[in-house]
Design an enzyme around this catalytic site. Sequence first.
Site, PDB file in Angstrom:
ATOM      1  N   HIS A  94      49.654  42.573  25.291  1.00 35.67           N
ATOM      2  CA  HIS A  94      50.465  43.482  26.104  1.00 35.67           C
ATOM      3  C   HIS A  94      49.747  43.771  27.426  1.00 35.67           C
ATOM      4  O   HIS A  94      48.526  43.915  27.456  1.00 35.67           O
ATOM      5  CB  HIS A  94      50.731  44.783  25.330  1.00 35.67           C
ATOM      6  CG  HIS A  94      51.788  45.614  25.984  1.00 35.67           C
ATOM      7  ND1 HIS A  94      51.529  46.386  27.079  1.00 35.67           N
ATOM      8  CD2 HIS A  94      53.104  45.766  25.704  1.00 35.67           C
ATOM      9  CE1 HIS A  94      52.655  47.001  27.452  1.00 35.67           C
ATOM     10  NE2 HIS A  94      53.629  46.630  26.628  1.00 35.67           N
ATOM     11  N   GLU A 175      57.774  39.925  29.675  1.00 35.01           N
ATOM     12  CA  GLU A 175      57.772  41.331  30.075  1.00 35.01           C
ATOM     13  C   GLU A 175      57.140  41.458  31.464  1.00 35.01           C
ATOM     14  O   GLU A 175      55.905  41.556  31.579  1.00 35.01           O
ATOM     15  CB  GLU A 175      57.007  42.166  29.045  1.00 35.01           C
ATOM     16  CG  GLU A 175      57.079  43.644  29.357  1.00 35.01           C
ATOM     17  CD  GLU A 175      56.723  44.498  28.154  1.00 35.01           C
ATOM     18  OE1 GLU A 175      57.612  45.043  27.519  1.00 35.01           O
ATOM     19  OE2 GLU A 175      55.518  44.598  27.859  1.00 35.01           O
TER      20      GLU A 175
HETATM   21  P1  PGA Z   1      59.348  50.206  28.474  1.00 36.83           P
HETATM   22  O1  PGA Z   1      58.065  49.542  27.839  1.00 36.83           O
HETATM   23  O2  PGA Z   1      60.539  49.839  27.638  1.00 36.83           O
HETATM   24  O3  PGA Z   1      59.066  51.687  28.446  1.00 36.83           O
HETATM   25  O4  PGA Z   1      59.485  49.681  29.860  1.00 36.83           O
HETATM   26  C1  PGA Z   1      58.093  48.268  27.301  1.00 36.83           C
HETATM   27  C2  PGA Z   1      56.702  47.859  26.895  1.00 36.83           C
HETATM   28  O5  PGA Z   1      55.766  48.060  27.683  1.00 36.83           O
HETATM   29  O6  PGA Z   1      56.486  47.357  25.792  1.00 36.83           O
END
Ligand code: PGA
Length: 264
Positions: A94, A175
């Site tokens: 992450h 992401e």
């Molecule tokens: P968010 O976070 O949905 O608050 O943008 C997603 C994540 O960082 O896993």
Amino acid sequence: MRRPIIVANWKMNTSLSEASILASSIKHDLGSVNAEVVICPPSVWLVPVAEILHGLKNVFVGAQNVFWEQRGAYTGEISPKMLKGIAKYVIVGHSERRQYLLEDLEMINKKIKATLEVGLTPIVCIGEEKKRRLEKRTYIKPERIDIAAHMFREISCIFRGITNEQMKEIIITYEPVWAISTSDKSEAATGTYASAVIIGIREKIAKLYSQKIAQEIRVLYGGSVDRKNITEFLDQSEINGCLVGGASLKLREFLAICHEAGKE
Ligand code: PGA
């Protein structure tokens, strides 16, 4: 179409009682939703949350992180072997861990391998830090490859030494760091943006592995997902589900997201 996956990343939030209330409500409401739901609580609440969700066929527990060795003198760390039997999934790489704990591509590679070794499914996060201007050029192939250039380098490093068989077990989450709700000026990517980058990611996987694996591997989108925009992402054939951070802590919002995802 495959059942979508919705991953809840609670990050470093919830007390034990808040975690238990969230998990009990999820159990009560999502037991028969037509989506696979993965709840990733802070590691200290993994066991109580797993106990609450035990027995459900579509709601599972995931860890937010793991170490790359199975045992030994690594103070404070948790091994994949320890998670086995409690969690089914592990979020690996992450961006917040990369930012605050300096997790690098080699560590991520080792964590993926150690996770697979014990039969857990890694949910591997990749994504660029800055938004690119792509919307208008989305469908031009060379541009698309350019868009994903950053991810291409990451993919080559983090999946080094991963076999074809192992690759099939992995879930990738695209992401973009700029889209995470807690980042400065965050905004969700659009469905077309996310889809364009994910097409690029699949092209890279096809080159490194095979066309079949590239098509079959599950790729999720993460970053400011909520009940209003979830369908925009799930309507894209390239996107197999979403990773939800902030909105997964708001019970009604999260249940709505999962029900939306479960609609045929
Ligand atoms: P968010 O976070 O949905 O608050 O943008 C997603 C994540 O960082 O896993």
